[in-house]
Enzyme design. Structure first.
Site, short mmCIF file in Angstrom:
data_model
loop_
_atom_site.label_atom_id
_atom_site.label_comp_id
_atom_site.label_asym_id
_atom_site.label_seq_id
_atom_site.Cartn_x
_atom_site.Cartn_y
_atom_site.Cartn_z
N GLY A 48 0.18 4.83 5.04
CA GLY A 48 -0.47 3.73 5.74
C GLY A 48 0.51 2.68 6.21
N GLY A 49 1.50 2.39 5.38
CA GLY A 49 2.49 1.39 5.75
C GLY A 49 3.32 1.79 6.95
N GLY B 21 0.81 -1.21 0.00
CA GLY B 21 0.00 0.00 0.00
C GLY B 21 0.85 1.26 0.00
N SER B 22 0.33 2.30 0.62
CA SER B 22 0.98 3.60 0.58
C SER B 22 2.05 3.73 1.65
CB SER B 22 -0.05 4.70 0.80
OG SER B 22 -0.57 4.64 2.14
N VAL B 23 2.94 4.71 1.46
CA VAL B 23 3.97 4.99 2.46
C VAL B 23 3.31 5.42 3.77
CG1 VAL B 23 5.90 6.49 3.07
CG2 VAL B 23 5.69 5.62 0.74
N CYS C 106 2.15 -0.70 -9.05
CA CYS C 106 3.23 -0.28 -8.15
C CYS C 106 4.54 -0.11 -8.89
CB CYS C 106 3.38 -1.27 -7.00
SG CYS C 106 3.62 -2.98 -7.54
N GLU D 146 5.45 -3.25 1.38
CA GLU D 146 5.77 -2.59 0.12
C GLU D 146 5.01 -1.27 0.13
OE1 GLU D 146 4.32 -2.75 -4.41
OE2 GLU D 146 4.78 -4.71 -3.56
#
Length: 511
Positions: A220-221, A216-218, A277, A240
């Site tokens: 959220g990750g 997912g996103s930076v 991605c 990722e």
């Protein structure tokens, strides 16, 4: 949790409700209690193969559900389902073969200084794995995807946090996986699903969760990564998070095939509405005539792309705002303006900027951040020094690509030494380095590596290919343990016929 049609923004149906803390706890504890059932490798392989078979049988319904929630289209989703079932079968074959256990045996040797005891090592499953489904791959990186398949192959039960963009697809796929477990005589609680943001955060904090996989996103990750690290007992978090996937086009490559490179770039950056991605989001292309021809080809190809629907309206709004903010920077031009294509769609486009503006820290750093959707940035360079300066400012990526001229790709060519140096400068930036290709599309093979330096990934492991199983295992060594007490995999007679390394020599592997 509502299923929403991204083509209209209208709610389709209520699929589920967000899991409460008590419900989440029950799900995780049930998964933990079922883990012993996965000790049998034969049963694990059977589960994976049966899941693939049942997904194929349910393919029409799965694709219909996924298309209704993602607008990715039946053609794309048919291919994704085939990839998903192929992954399941590949992991089943890996479980049967057994080399992932990495069995190593060193017999005692009293003549060593100091003497060696009897040592026998293999890898065992970590425990319950939390899997966070991806928005852009509702099958291959979601409920039945690679994280789930690799964790089950390793012997780990899985609790999946469904992505809110495709809750109905997630529930449908979960029912298939649980039906596969039942068919082969395994507990259905080996695979479970929860919904809701709060449930996702609490899942990674649960004391019985032993590891997590995320795509997912930076933003959220990082929330989940930090939560995993802040636990009283930290756990591995394999995330990722984001990738720019830079491309360098040399002058020689542009001179030889500018039109083909421009057309290829257009196809890659707009594939799946730019929601891969591995989308090439930043390109270093030469200034001058050859670069102009490349941009002309890119302009023609992108201009012919029809407006498309993104995965949800939140992503659409973020894309429109993101490209507008980038386009407003000094020196940035928009030969094909990306942005809103209609009330529910977006139009593909690209931005150009002199590479010299990117060589030092400043407002143009925004162009070095991923913008999710059908847009790419073309930085026009004047010299090799400008290429080097921009490359030095790039962060970690899943991929990095270079397009070379024939003379540069030939070891006997005059351009070869500089090309070799350029390629070497990209290796520290990415997990996969390509020459004369495009990064969209990740083949599921034993040699594949899908990861990279942060923020592309939070660990050094791949999330694609059979070696992804290594994320969910840890090594343990038995020292001077009586043979009767050893696991069968570690006994001298090798009753299971596993590939092993015994006293430094390979055993059980064909040469």
């Amino acid at each position: 949790m509502w299923s929403v049609d991204p083509r209209t923004g209208a709610r389709r149906e209520q699929v589920a409700v967000e899991a409460t803390a008590e419900e989440l706890d029950q799900v995780v504890r049930a998964a933990h209690a079922a883990r012993a059932a996965l000790a049998d490798r034969g049963a694990r392989a059977a589960l994976l193969r049966t899941a693939a078979e049942l997904l194929d049988e349910a393919g029409e319904h799965v694709i219909e559900a996924a298309d209704a929630e993602t607008a990715l289209g039946p053609v794309r989703l048919t291919g994704e389902l085939a990839r998903t079932t192929a992954q399941l079968r590949a992991f089943a074959a890996a479980v049967d073969e057994g080399s992932f256990l990495d069995v190593r045996i060193d017999h005692p040797d009293a003549d060593r200084t100091p003497p060696w005891p009897d040592l026998r090592r293999w890898r065992i499953p970590l425990g319950v794995v939390a899997v966070y489904a991806a928005s852009n791959f509702p099958l291959a990186f979601s409920v039945p995807g690679g994280d789930t398949a690799s964790a089950l192959a390793a012997g780990c039960p899985v609790v999946i946090k469904a992505h809110p963009d495709h809750p109905a697809t997630s529930e449908l796929c979960l029912s298939v996986l649980r039906r596969a477990a039942h068919r082969v005589g395994l507990p259905e609680d080996l695979v479970s699903l929860v919904h809701g943001f709060d449930a996702g955060v609490e899942l990674v904090r649960h004391p019985l969760v032993a590891a997590a996989g995320f795509t997912g996103s930076v933003r959220g990750g990082r929330v989940l990564f930090d939560a995993a690290a802040a636990r009283p007992v930290p756990i591995p978090f394999h995330g990722e998070l984001g990738s720019l996937n830079p491309v360098v086009v040399t002058r020689a490559a542009a001179a030889e095939r500018a039109e083909a490179i421009g057309a290829g770039l257009a196809g890659s950056m707009t594939l799946g509405e730019g929601q891969f991605c591995t989308k090439p989001g930043f390109v270093l292309a030469p200034a001058g005539d050859a670069g102009d021809r490349l941009l002309k080809s890119l302009t023609e190809a992108v201009s012919e792309t029809e407006p498309g629907v993104m995965l949800d309206h939140r992503m659409r709004d973020a894309f429109v705002a993101g490209v507008a903010e980038r386009a407003a920077l000094d020196g940035v031009e928009t030969p094909v303006t990306p942005g809103a294509g209609g009330k529910h769609t977006v139009s593909a486009g690209f931005l150009t900027v002199p590479a010299g503006l990117m060589a030092a820290e400043g407002p143009h750093d925004l162009l070095l951040e991923e913008c999710f959707g059908p847009v790419t940035v073309i930085a026009r360079y004047e010299s090799r020094a400008e290429i080097e300066a921009v490359i030095a400012r790039l962060s970690g990526n899943l991929t990095a690509t270079v397009h070379l001229g024939q003379d540069e790709a030939d070891a006997e060519g005059a351009g070869y030494p500089a090309a070799a140096e350029l390629l070497a400068s990209l290796v520290p930036l990415a997990g996969r380095v390509l020459v004369d290709g495009w990064p969209t599309g990740v083949a599921v093979t034993p040699a594949q590596y899908h990861g990279g330096p942060y923020p592309a990934a939070t660990s050094a492991f791949t999330s694609v290919g059979v070696t992804a199983i290594e994320r969910w295992l840890r090594p343990v060594t038995y020292q001077s343990v009586p043979p009767a007490l050893l696991p069968p995999e570690l006994r001298d007679e090798n009753p299971l016929g596993l590939p092993r390394l015994v006293d430094g020599r390979r055993e059980g592997l064909e040469s």
